[in-house]
Design a protein around this motif. Structure first.
Motif, PDB file in Angstrom:
ATOM      1  N   GLU A 148       7.519  -5.203  -6.355  1.00  0.00           N
ATOM      2  CA  GLU A 148       7.377  -6.663  -6.476  1.00  0.00           C
ATOM      3  C   GLU A 148       6.116  -7.027  -7.263  1.00  0.00           C
ATOM      4  OE1 GLU A 148       7.421  -8.172  -2.544  1.00  0.00           O
ATOM      5  OE2 GLU A 148       9.534  -7.671  -2.212  1.00  0.00           O
ATOM      6  N   ALA A 153       8.854  12.355   6.026  1.00  0.00           N
ATOM      7  CA  ALA A 153       9.616  13.301   6.843  1.00  0.00           C
ATOM      8  C   ALA A 153       9.336  14.698   6.323  1.00  0.00           C
ATOM      9  CB  ALA A 153      11.108  12.993   6.750  1.00  0.00           C
ATOM     10  N   LEU A 193       7.167   5.955   5.614  1.00  0.00           N
ATOM     11  CA  LEU A 193       7.529   6.973   6.591  1.00  0.00           C
ATOM     12  C   LEU A 193       7.797   8.288   5.865  1.00  0.00           C
ATOM     13  CD1 LEU A 193       9.828   5.062   9.040  1.00  0.00           C
ATOM     14  CD2 LEU A 193       7.869   6.426   9.682  1.00  0.00           C
ATOM     15  N   ASP A 207      18.903   8.813  -1.575  1.00  0.00           N
ATOM     16  CA  ASP A 207      17.906   7.733  -1.529  1.00  0.00           C
ATOM     17  C   ASP A 207      16.522   8.233  -1.143  1.00  0.00           C
ATOM     18  OD1 ASP A 207      19.743   5.893  -2.256  1.00  0.00           O
ATOM     19  OD2 ASP A 207      20.329   5.415  -0.207  1.00  0.00           O
ATOM     20  N   TRP A 208      16.338   9.521  -1.098  1.00  0.00           N
ATOM     21  CA  TRP A 208      15.038  10.065  -0.700  1.00  0.00           C
ATOM     22  C   TRP A 208      14.443  10.839  -1.856  1.00  0.00           C
ATOM     23  CZ3 TRP A 208      12.887   9.954   4.444  1.00  0.00           C
ATOM     24  CH2 TRP A 208      13.641   9.182   5.337  1.00  0.00           C
ATOM     25  N   GLU A 209      13.141  10.963  -1.841  1.00  0.00           N
ATOM     26  CA  GLU A 209      12.459  11.707  -2.895  1.00  0.00           C
ATOM     27  C   GLU A 209      11.211  12.355  -2.286  1.00  0.00           C
ATOM     28  OE1 GLU A 209      11.429   8.783  -5.760  1.00  0.00           O
ATOM     29  OE2 GLU A 209       9.948   7.812  -4.476  1.00  0.00           O
ATOM     30  N   LEU A 243       9.267  14.364   2.342  1.00  0.00           N
ATOM     31  CA  LEU A 243      10.146  13.389   1.702  1.00  0.00           C
ATOM     32  C   LEU A 243       9.830  11.996   2.223  1.00  0.00           C
ATOM     33  CD1 LEU A 243      13.527  15.271   2.115  1.00  0.00           C
ATOM     34  CD2 LEU A 243      12.094  15.221   0.088  1.00  0.00           C
ATOM     35  N   HIS A 244      10.178  11.019   1.453  1.00  0.00           N
ATOM     36  CA  HIS A 244      10.145   9.638   1.941  1.00  0.00           C
ATOM     37  C   HIS A 244      11.266   8.848   1.292  1.00  0.00           C
ATOM     38  CE1 HIS A 244       7.555   7.581  -1.386  1.00  0.00           C
ATOM     39  NE2 HIS A 244       8.309   8.513  -1.874  1.00  0.00           N
ATOM     40  N   PHE A 245      11.628   7.769   1.995  1.00  0.00           N
ATOM     41  CA  PHE A 245      12.704   6.904   1.523  1.00  0.00           C
ATOM     42  C   PHE A 245      12.227   6.186   0.264  1.00  0.00           C
ATOM     43  CE2 PHE A 245      15.579   3.155   2.249  1.00  0.00           C
ATOM     44  CZ  PHE A 245      16.753   3.870   2.154  1.00  0.00           C
ATOM     45  N   LYS A 246      13.114   6.145  -0.744  1.00  0.00           N
ATOM     46  CA  LYS A 246      12.683   5.563  -2.013  1.00  0.00           C
ATOM     47  C   LYS A 246      12.319   4.089  -1.857  1.00  0.00           C
ATOM     48  CE  LYS A 246      15.420   8.400  -5.178  1.00  0.00           C
ATOM     49  NZ  LYS A 246      16.605   8.401  -6.041  1.00  0.00           N
ATOM     50  N   TYR A 247      13.123   3.397  -1.068  1.00  0.00           N
ATOM     51  CA  TYR A 247      12.937   1.945  -0.989  1.00  0.00           C
ATOM     52  C   TYR A 247      12.146   1.592   0.272  1.00  0.00           C
ATOM     53  CZ  TYR A 247      16.741   2.800  -4.179  1.00  0.00           C
ATOM     54  OH  TYR A 247      17.496   3.296  -5.194  1.00  0.00           O
ATOM     55  N   ASN A 248      11.011   2.241   0.398  1.00  0.00           N
ATOM     56  CA  ASN A 248      10.181   1.963   1.550  1.00  0.00           C
ATOM     57  C   ASN A 248       9.354   0.698   1.300  1.00  0.00           C
ATOM     58  OD1 ASN A 248       7.487   2.771   0.373  1.00  0.00           O
ATOM     59  ND2 ASN A 248       8.664   4.630   0.018  1.00  0.00           N
ATOM     60  N   PRO A 249       8.791   0.131   2.354  1.00  0.00           N
ATOM     61  CA  PRO A 249       8.055  -1.136   2.184  1.00  0.00           C
ATOM     62  C   PRO A 249       6.929  -1.043   1.177  1.00  0.00           C
ATOM     63  CG  PRO A 249       8.481  -0.762   4.488  1.00  0.00           C
ATOM     64  CD  PRO A 249       8.947   0.471   3.777  1.00  0.00           C
ATOM     65  N   GLU A 250       6.252   0.090   1.141  1.00  0.00           N
ATOM     66  CA  GLU A 250       5.140   0.243   0.201  1.00  0.00           C
ATOM     67  C   GLU A 250       5.648   0.214  -1.233  1.00  0.00           C
ATOM     68  OE1 GLU A 250       2.992   3.798   0.855  1.00  0.00           O
ATOM     69  OE2 GLU A 250       1.354   3.264  -0.487  1.00  0.00           O
ATOM     70  N   THR A 281       0.546  -1.951   4.419  1.00  0.00           N
ATOM     71  CA  THR A 281       1.975  -1.676   4.340  1.00  0.00           C
ATOM     72  C   THR A 281       2.215  -0.255   4.844  1.00  0.00           C
ATOM     73  OG1 THR A 281       3.897  -1.673   2.907  1.00  0.00           O
ATOM     74  CG2 THR A 281       1.855  -0.873   1.967  1.00  0.00           C
ATOM     75  N   ILE A 282       3.478   0.103   4.972  1.00  0.00           N
ATOM     76  CA  ILE A 282       3.776   1.395   5.607  1.00  0.00           C
ATOM     77  C   ILE A 282       4.703   2.233   4.739  1.00  0.00           C
ATOM     78  CG2 ILE A 282       3.532   0.529   7.930  1.00  0.00           C
ATOM     79  CD1 ILE A 282       6.708   0.594   7.947  1.00  0.00           C
ATOM     80  N   TYR A 320      15.483  -1.224   6.796  1.00  0.00           N
ATOM     81  CA  TYR A 320      14.739  -0.035   6.374  1.00  0.00           C
ATOM     82  C   TYR A 320      14.658   0.991   7.500  1.00  0.00           C
ATOM     83  CZ  TYR A 320      10.619   2.814   5.452  1.00  0.00           C
ATOM     84  OH  TYR A 320       9.756   3.870   5.318  1.00  0.00           O
ATOM     85  N   GLU A 348       8.478  -1.031  -2.202  1.00  0.00           N
ATOM     86  CA  GLU A 348       9.015  -2.359  -2.489  1.00  0.00           C
ATOM     87  C   GLU A 348       7.897  -3.316  -2.858  1.00  0.00           C
ATOM     88  OE1 GLU A 348      12.189  -3.594  -2.460  1.00  0.00           O
ATOM     89  OE2 GLU A 348      12.838  -1.501  -2.388  1.00  0.00           O
ATOM     90  N   LEU A 349       6.794  -3.190  -2.153  1.00  0.00           N
ATOM     91  CA  LEU A 349       5.648  -4.056  -2.438  1.00  0.00           C
ATOM     92  C   LEU A 349       5.111  -3.787  -3.831  1.00  0.00           C
ATOM     93  CD1 LEU A 349       4.406  -6.131  -0.516  1.00  0.00           C
ATOM     94  CD2 LEU A 349       2.579  -4.502  -0.076  1.00  0.00           C
TER      95      LEU A 349
END
Lengths: 209, 738
Positions: free
Chosen positions: B565, A157, A155, A168-170, B552-559, A152-153, A65, B561-562
């Motif tokens: 799940e 931007a 990130l 892969d960003w939204e 923006l944020h990454f779609k498959y971030n830990p949050e 949980t975290i 990640y 993903e949690l």
């Protein structure tokens, strides 16, 4: 500072600055995740960086990640489009934002566009500035409130709007904290990018009175 | 001490018989005496009168002497016993050394023998090599000789052939044609060529033989040198062995000598033990000892004198050398005397200088004076710097005062001009006042005339004149007001003129005002800084301009993903719950069908049934939604798998169909491959993937025809891709050839 690609010893190129800032983000984010106990100690391993022993992420999933995110950060930094990076710490059960680690980035657009000459700054000076921030992150556990719930975290931007959104960003909510208390940390500069750090955390009601 | 050169006296002989003195006849005895310390000679004998010399011998004294002598002898025996023990220890040491020496000699002999054998072996090898080289040289010489013989034979054959050619050529002119002659000439030429060739071969062979011979000779010389070297080494080894043997013999002889000495010592010891005393001999020995001591003392004195003579001679020589050095230094003394006088004069001058200088009694005071002067100089320099700084400050103050004075002058000039303007305005106002006063007086006169006229006419109503009077009175009032305002203005101008005279004070006030304004500006700047900090803080907190910035944020971030799940877990939970409810519903429906007549009994549970029906409907809707999602996924999967199959068909030339049979236990799946280039569309290959992931070919009509390829590619090399590729190429060639 192994990844810096510098033309001369003290001349800072754009790519070298991007590599330095990206490497800083990698170590800073890993240190925050370790120091704040968001992931278990078994997910980290000690490494030498900036003359310090920092905890680097070892967990495969988390590493993947961070690599994906930092790779995109590098692209944005190289284009001067990245304004801010925010690490949002959220409680899993409460879904409430507990902490926001903000890294404000000021970019010298003239260097990015190539219209200005390459600035000069010694590597040792940059290293010492980064070292100070890493030390502050390590010391932040003394004043930040204990994270009692599982967290949980995410990130975030902050980028220029004219840039396209990667696949892969939204878009996301800024994830503000209500009743936040701010502590400004140190900053470092490569003369191309200036990074200022700040941590906001959910203050207790008693503290806000 | 007795000298061995003196002839033996009767007393000495007697002493020798008694065993008190060593025998002077044998060399061994002399050596033993030399080896042993002079035990008896060093013993102080008691100074008692000898019985032989006394005229009246005393029996008691004799026995006392005998007793003391016996004690001395016993002590001597004890010392000899001690000495014997020491000698026994030395004997043991000597034996040990002997054993070690013998061991060393044996090992040296063994090493010498081994070295000798090795050298002999090398010598034999060298001799053998030399012999082989000699034989080889002889063989080469024989070959040379054979080559020479062959060359001679060939030369003879050539000569004979030439003779035959000459004989054959003789009738040639009378013959029919030139044919045989030409042939013979050709043969002659060929033979000549052969002869030349043989001569060249001979020369080459000789040269090679000579080279080989020279090489062999060199090698022989080298071998001879090596053999000589080995001989020398052998000689050296033999000499070393001889030396070792001589050492061994010397050690053995030394050991024998030691043994002999030990035996002598033991004999002497026995003699000393068994010996008796003789007063006469003792006295003689004592006298001799005294004489010898006197001689020794004399010799020491003489030796000391001789030594003193040497010392004095050396002292004399040293004194002479010092005298020579002093004589050599005499010429320099005059020069030094002159330099000393010059130095004294210079010293006198320095003393005068010191006396002239204040507080300088000694040369060290000069240094103190210099140090104090340097410190004073530095202090003066510091003071000069301070003064220069003060001057600079005073100059800047003066410049500021000049500027203030200029400003004050300007203000005073401005105030003067204002005063002049005010004075001019005052004069104008006064003139205007005079004119107005005159006008007022004139108007009053007119009014008075009008009053008189009015009073004369005694009219009751106001006429036009009266209106005019009213207007004029209003005008007068206005003029009065104007005059009052002018007076006020005059007063104010006067005040302004008075204030302008105090221009400097006003300037100071203005300066203070400016300072206050600067302070206000500083406070404002501080406020602005705080605002900037606040804005930066807001910016750092996450505030941003939505018009230019995007978060923006990454779609498959830990949050995420949690959350995903958790959603999946919840879905699974709901599905299981759905299934359970469906089963319950089925059971209830069955129970309802059976118990139609038991309506009364079911009345209580009707509400429960209604509730369950509602839940059932809800779950059915969810199931329908899930089914829809599943169908959509199925469609996408079918589309993708069709695309994949088509790609495989185009790329690899086989249409692949997979079939699974859950009932089959032997294999997981079965794959049917239909070749693209086959003429008959029905031909196919069937493979099965076994449970251990091995792929096997199932016999079909096509595989039966390809038995040889199956054996080669699949059975022997275990390569299905090679088999299918070969089949594809076969079909392709058949198709293209047709």
């Amino acid at each position: 500072m192994s990844a810096t690609a510098q033309a001369t010893k003290n001349q800072i190129t754009l790519k070298g600055s991007v590599a330095t800032v990206t490497e800083f983000f990698q170590h800073a984010l890993s240190s925050i995740l370790y120091q704040r106990g968001i992931y278990g100690p078994e997910s980290f391993e000690p490494k030498k960086a900036y003359g310090l022993t920092v905890m680097a992420v070892k967990d495969d999933k988390l590493t993947a990640y961070l690599q994906a995110v930092l790779q995109q950060f590098s692209k944005w930094l190289e284009g001067g489009a990245l304004q801010k990076v925010v690490l949002v710490v959220t409680g899993v059960a409460s879904k409430e934002v507990m902490e926001r680690w903000t890294f404000d980035i000021q970019t010298d657009k003239a260097v990015v566009s190539g219209s200005a000459p390459l600035p000069k700054k010694s590597e040792s000076q940059i290293t010492s500035e980064i070292q100070a921030i890493i030390r502050q992150i390590t010391a932040s556990v003394t004043f930040l409130p204990l994270l009692q719930d599982t967290c949980t975290i995410d990130l975030l931007a902050y980028t220029d709007k004219e840039n396209e959104v990667p696949l892969d960003w939204e878009e996301s909510d800024p994830r503000y904290i209500k009743n936040a208390a701010d502590v400004k940390l140190r900053a470092f500069s490569t003369k191309v990018h200036n990074v200022e750090a700040l941590v906001s955390y959910k203050a207790d009601e008693d503290d806000m009175m | 001490m007795a000298s061995p050169e003196q002839p033996p006296s009767a007393k000495r002989l007697r002493a020798s018989e008694l065993g008190l003195l060593p025998s002077s006849s044998g060399a061994a005895a002399a050596a033993a005496a030399a080896a042993l310390p002079p035990l008896a000679a060093e013993q102080p004998f008691p100074r008692s009168p000898s019985p032989a010399l006394d005229e009246k011998p005393d029996v008691f004294a004799f026995f006392a002497q005998r007793a003391s002598k016996q004690r001395e002898l016993e002590m001597e025996v004890a010392r000899l016993q001690q000495r014997e023990a020491q000698l026994a220890a030395r004997l043991e040491e000597a034996e040990l050394a002997e054993v070690q020496a013998r061991d060393g000699a044996r090992s040296a002999a063994a090493r010498a023998a081994a070295r000798e054998a090795q050298l002999e072996l090398q010598l034999r090898e060298q001799q053998e090599a030399l012999r082989l080289e000699v034989e080889r040289a002889a063989g080469l010489s024989a070959r040379v000789r054979a080559a020479q013989a062959a060359a001679e034979a060939a030369q003879q054959r050539a000569v004979a052939a030439a003779a035959e050619a000459a004989v054959a050529a003789a009738p040639a002119p009378g013959a029919d044609g030139p044919g045989p002659a030409a042939e013979l000439r050709l043969q002659v030429t060929q033979l000549q060529l052969q002869l030349d060739q043989l001569a060249a071969d001979k020369e080459e062979g000789e040269r090679r033989a000579q080279v080989a011979l020279a090489t062999a000779q060199h090698r022989c010389e080298a071998e001879a040198a090596a053999a000589a070297l080995l001989q020398r080494q052998l000689g050296e080894a033999a000499a070393a062995a001889e030396r070792a043997s001589a050492d061994r013999h010397a050690l053995e002889s030394a050991l024998a000598e030691r043994d002999r000495r030990i035996v002598q010592l033991e004999a002497q010891l026995e003699g000393a033990r068994s010996g008796g005393g003789d007063g006469v001999l003792v006295k003689a020995l004592r006298d001799q000892l005294r004489r010898q001591e006197a001689l020794v003392a004399e010799a020491r004195r003489l030796k000391e004198q001789a030594h003193n003579v040497h010392v004095m001679r050396e002292q004399l020589e040293r004194a002479e050398a010092r005298t020579r050095q002093a004589e050599e230094l005499l010429p320099d003394a005059a020069d030094l005397q002159g330099r000393l006088a010059a130095a004294e004069q210079q010293l006198g001058r320095w003393r005068l200088i010191l006396e002239g200088a204040a507080d300088c009694a000694t040369p060290e005071d000069v240094l103190h004076l210099l140090n104090s002067l340097q410190s004073q100089q530095m202090e003066a320099a510091v003071q000069v710097g301070d003064k220069a700084e003060e001057v600079a400050q005073l100059r800047s103050t003066a410049a500021a005062a000049d500027a203030a004075r200029a400003e004050a002058d300007q203000a005073a000039a401005a105030a003067q001009a204002a005063a002049e303007q005010a004075a001019a305005a005052l004069s104008r106002a006064e003139r205007k006042l005079v004119l107005l006063t005159k006008e007022r007086d004139g108007l009053q006169g007119i009014l008075a005339s009008y009053d008189e006229e009015y009073l004369n006419q005694q009219g009751a109503e106001l006429g036009p004149q009266q209106k005019r009077i009213v207007e004029l009175e209003a005008q007068v009032a206005a003029l009065h007001a104007h005059a009052a305002s002018l007076e006020e203005e005059l007063g104010s101008r006067g005040a302004a003129a008075a204030g302008a005279t105090a221009g400097a004070g006003e300037v100071a006030a203005r300066a203070e005002a400016a300072e206050a304004r600067a302070k206000a500006l500083e406070a404002e700047a501080e406020n602005l800084g705080k605002q900037v900090a606040l804005l930066q803080e807001r910016l750092g907190r996450g505030d941003y301009n939505a018009a230019t910035t995007r978060v923006l944020h990454f779609k498959y971030n830990p949050e995420a993903e949690l959350a995903r799940e958790a959603r999946d877990a919840r879905l699974a939970e709901l599905e299981s719950e759905n299934e359970a409810l469906r089963q319950n519903l089925g059971r209830l429906e069955a129970a309802a069908a059976q118990g139609q007549g038991q309506a009364g009994e079911a009345a209580g549970g009707s509400m429960r049934v209604a509730q369950l029906e509602g839940e059932t409907n809800l779950l059915r809707r969810r199931v329908a939604e899930l089914q829809k999602g599943t169908d959509r996924l199925q469609q996408v999967f079918n589309k993708q798998i069709t695309l994949f199959r088509e790609a495989v068909y185009i790329l690899f030339g086989f249409r692949v169909e997979m079939a699974t049979d859950p009932a089959a236990r032997e294999f997981k799946a079965q794959f049917v491959l239909r070749p693209q280039h086959a003429e008959d569309g029905a031909v196919q290959l069937v493979f099965r993937m076994l449970r251990d992931n091995r792929m096997v070919l199932v016999p079909t009509e096509l595989s039966g025809r390809l038995q040889r390829e199956v054996e080669t590619f699949i059975d022997r090399f275990r390569s299905i891709p090679a088999f299918t590729a070969n089949l594809t190429m076969d079909y392709f060639q058949k198709q293209t050839q047709c």
